[in-house]
Design an enzyme around this catalytic site. Structure first.
Site, PDB file in Angstrom:
ATOM      1  N   GLY A   1       0.840  -1.199   0.000  1.00 30.47           N
ATOM      2  CA  GLY A   1       0.000   0.000   0.000  1.00 30.47           C
ATOM      3  C   GLY A   1       0.864   1.233   0.000  1.00 30.47           C
TER       4      GLY A   1
ATOM      5  N   ASP B   1     -18.081 -14.549 -20.269  1.00 30.60           N
ATOM      6  CA  ASP B   1     -18.702 -14.514 -18.953  1.00 30.60           C
ATOM      7  C   ASP B   1     -20.220 -14.711 -19.028  1.00 30.60           C
ATOM      8  OD1 ASP B   1     -16.100 -13.773 -18.458  1.00 30.60           O
ATOM      9  OD2 ASP B   1     -16.564 -11.644 -18.429  1.00 30.60           O
TER      10      ASP B   1
ATOM     11  N   HIS C   1       7.657  -7.929  -3.960  1.00 31.07           N
ATOM     12  CA  HIS C   1       6.329  -8.367  -4.409  1.00 31.07           C
ATOM     13  C   HIS C   1       6.414  -9.720  -5.133  1.00 31.07           C
ATOM     14  CE1 HIS C   1       4.074  -4.650  -3.569  1.00 31.07           C
ATOM     15  NE2 HIS C   1       5.256  -4.067  -3.731  1.00 31.07           N
TER      16      HIS C   1
ATOM     17  N   CYS D   1       5.448  -5.992   1.416  1.00 33.27           N
ATOM     18  CA  CYS D   1       5.793  -4.569   1.343  1.00 33.27           C
ATOM     19  C   CYS D   1       5.161  -3.803   2.519  1.00 33.27           C
ATOM     20  CB  CYS D   1       5.384  -4.023  -0.019  1.00 33.27           C
ATOM     21  SG  CYS D   1       6.268  -2.528  -0.414  1.00 33.27           S
ATOM     22  N   TYR D   2       4.159  -2.972   2.279  1.00 33.10           N
ATOM     23  CA  TYR D   2       3.548  -2.270   3.422  1.00 33.10           C
ATOM     24  C   TYR D   2       3.074  -3.275   4.469  1.00 33.10           C
ATOM     25  CZ  TYR D   2       0.389   0.527   6.269  1.00 33.10           C
ATOM     26  OH  TYR D   2      -0.229   1.135   7.332  1.00 33.10           O
TER      27      TYR D   2
ATOM     28  N   GLU E   1       3.991 -11.418  -6.117  1.00 38.42           N
ATOM     29  CA  GLU E   1       2.824 -11.587  -7.000  1.00 38.42           C
ATOM     30  C   GLU E   1       3.046 -11.053  -8.412  1.00 38.42           C
ATOM     31  OE1 GLU E   1       3.201  -9.525  -4.523  1.00 38.42           O
ATOM     32  OE2 GLU E   1       2.094  -7.649  -4.750  1.00 38.42           O
TER      33      GLU E   1
ATOM     34  N   LYS F   1     -11.305 -14.081 -14.656  1.00 36.33           N
ATOM     35  CA  LYS F   1     -11.683 -14.533 -15.992  1.00 36.33           C
ATOM     36  C   LYS F   1     -11.171 -15.940 -16.323  1.00 36.33           C
ATOM     37  CE  LYS F   1     -12.875 -12.611 -20.199  1.00 36.33           C
ATOM     38  NZ  LYS F   1     -13.903 -11.671 -19.852  1.00 36.33           N
TER      39      LYS F   1
END
Ligand code: XMP
Length: 524
Positions: A59, A232, A173, A86-87, A175, A380
């Site tokens: 963040g 979708d 990070h 991180c944060y 991710e 998705k």
């Protein structure tokens, strides 16, 4: 709480990082259910969810600021494995009695990291690899019981942990794709530390949804479904058609903002292949009239979303017992449109609004139907897997994502019939050349954008002064981040030559070579 199916859950506390959704996707890739929740959830609510793990996102704040965002300290006593990123890592240190300072050694971007002591997180990984850093604050004092696991040149405590407390804090990070072995690190947290059994599967979702729908829809009530032909809504239609075929009425609104001949092709698939009960509404003129002279992209989205609802109201007004509107809204639509608080109306979310995607942003306050949105916690690729499990043909599952507001947001400025026709021609050339070169499966989206900025050209000895088409082609796995596709020069050349030769009013073709971020995929 929107907790799903009593499924073992990992909670992600959202501190407003641009990467929070990515954390969720990476965890879902491990067939493990997770949800983004606001950071101020009480420990008592966490206990009710009984998660197998907790992730604190990054963040923009600094933990030592007065109004910095925190979690309920009681959560740290619950003995649930926690991963701070991180944060989130700095917050754990701050709350557990360590020290975080504003460092003069900030780190942004690709950085080499060295693993200095053994950790479950880095099991089987090389001792040194590249990771993605984005921090100005550093951990200078470790809380009791913690050890340093990995360091960079500038940051000694780049990764710290207490295996006993099951708390792991990463300054980088894992991710983002730029971090080597990032998926493995997340897998280790999810599987080895949180003990996920990786059992959140498409079939489980299908069975659960069919059971829930059968339970909640009375035989006498009707469900209208906004069918667009995208993965979708089509997957949703097929799923509902499996359990409530008598109740389901699909409405396909041809708003005239689709690709060339798309409406006709889709109708054939709906009826002949998928055997859906579909009403097709030709609303081309009324959408164009509403969009006249509208230049602001967000206004276009709102108008189109609103007009959709008006069309539905008109179509359904004389139908008896219509109570529900089913939509294929996805999790990123919900998060990107308004932050995680949308799912938790009484709680405050911090995610930053980027675009109002039509499924959410365009809906007026008082929709006259109850909404059925079974996919609103899915990504998705998860819906694609569900489509495959439902044996929906590739022609639908492998379709490029196409925005609800369609070509209206690919015409910069106001939308007219002439501009639409021109863009449809140019876009059709893009599609046919991409397909002819067999590039369809590598590309997430490829399309033309009409940019009504005139420039000079020369054709057949005559000076021209005409508009331009921008070609956008991106690779991506989820639409949240994307890279521009490195299309072969001969393909680019053919597209350019054909557009200038075949589309009257265009004398220049440009290729967009910007990634997302910093650009978005659509131009508006
Ligand atoms: P951006 O432009 O935000 O797009 O990078 C990410 C993905 O979302 C699609 N998109 C939309 N889809 N309604 C939709 O249904 C919208 O208003 C909308 N805007 C963007 C875009 O095509 C890409 O796949």
């Amino acid at each position: 709480m929107t907790q799903f199916l009593n499924q073992p859950t990992i909670i992600i506390f959202d501190f407003g990082s641009q990467y929070t959704q990515l954390i969720a996707r990476r965890i879902r890739e491990q067939n493990t259910y997770c949800e983004l929740l606001p950071h101020d959830l009480k420990a008592s609510d966490v206990k009710k969810i009984n998660p197998i793990g907790i992730v604190l996102s990054g963040g923009p704040n600094s933990v030592y600021e007065d109004d910095s965002l925190q979690i309920d300290p009681e959560i740290l006593k619950l003995q649930i494995p926690i991963l701070g990123i991180c944060y989130g890592a700095q917050l754990l240190v701050h709350m557990l009695g360590g020290k975080v300072i504003n460092s003069d050694k900030q780190e942004y971007g690709r950085t080499s990291i060295n693993v200095v002591s053994e950790s479950l997180l880095f099991k089987g990984l090389p001792q040194s690899f590249n990771c993605w850093m984005s921090h100005g604050d550093s951990i200078t004092l470790l809380p009791d019981g913690f050890k340093t696991v990995a360091s960079t040149d500038n940051t000694i405590n780049a990764v710290i942990e207490s295996e006993y407390k099951k708390i792991y804090a990463l300054q980088f990070h894992p991710e983002v794709n730029h971090t080597e072995h990032g998926n493995k690190i997340i897998e280790h947290f999810v599987v080895d530390i949180c003990k996920s059994k990786k059992d959140f599967t498409p079939q489980k979702f299908i069975d659960y949804t069919i059971k829930e729908i059968n339970k909640s829809i009375l035989p006498s009530t009707k469900v209208v479904l906004a069918l667009s032909g995208g993965v979708d809504s089509t997957t949703l239609a097929v799923l509902l058609n499996k359990c409530i075929p008598e109740n389901l009425i699909c409405i396909f609104v041809d708003h005239g903002l689709l690709r060339k001949d798309e409406a006709v092709k889709l109708n054939k698939i709906f009826k002949d292949v998928l055997k859906l009960n579909v009403i097709t509404v030709d609303a081309r003129d009324r959408f164009l009239a509403k969009l006249a002279n509208v230049t602001d992209p967000e206004k276009k989205r709102i108008i189109i979303g609103h007009e959709f609802i008006e069309v539905f109201k008109q179509e359904t007004i004389n139908m008896s017992n219509v109570e529900y509107l089913a939509q294929g809204t996805l999790y990123p639509d919900v998060i990107e449109s308004a932050g995680s608080h949308l799912l938790h109306k009484n709680l405050k979310g911090v995610a930053h609004k980027i675009k109002s995607h039509h499924n959410v942003g365009g809906l007026p306050e008082n929709v006259p139907f109850k909404l059925i949105e079974p996919f609103n916690l899915l990504f998705k690729d998860e819906v694609r897997n569900i489509a495959k499990a439902l044996s929906i043909p590739d022609i639908i599952t492998m379709r490029q994502p196409f925005p609800g507001p369609g070509l209206a947001i690919r015409i910069i400025g106001s939308v007219t019939k002439e501009k639409l026709e021109l863009l449809q021609l140019a876009d059709d050339i893009v599609q046919s050349e991409i397909n002819a070169a067999n590039l369809g499966s590598e590309i997430w989206q490829a399309f033309a954008i009409l940019v009504p900025v005139k420039s000079t050209g020369v054709m057949g000895d005559k000076r021209t002064y005409a508009d331009q088409i921008v070609l956008r082609a991106v690779t991506s796995s989820d639409g949240m981040t994307a890279d521009w596709a490195k299309l072969p020069y001969p393909v680019l050349e053919r597209i350019s030559t054909r557009i200038v030769n075949e589309v009257k009013g265009i004398n220049r073709v440009l290729y967009d070579i910007t990634a997302k971020p910093p650009a978005t995929i659509e131009w508006e």
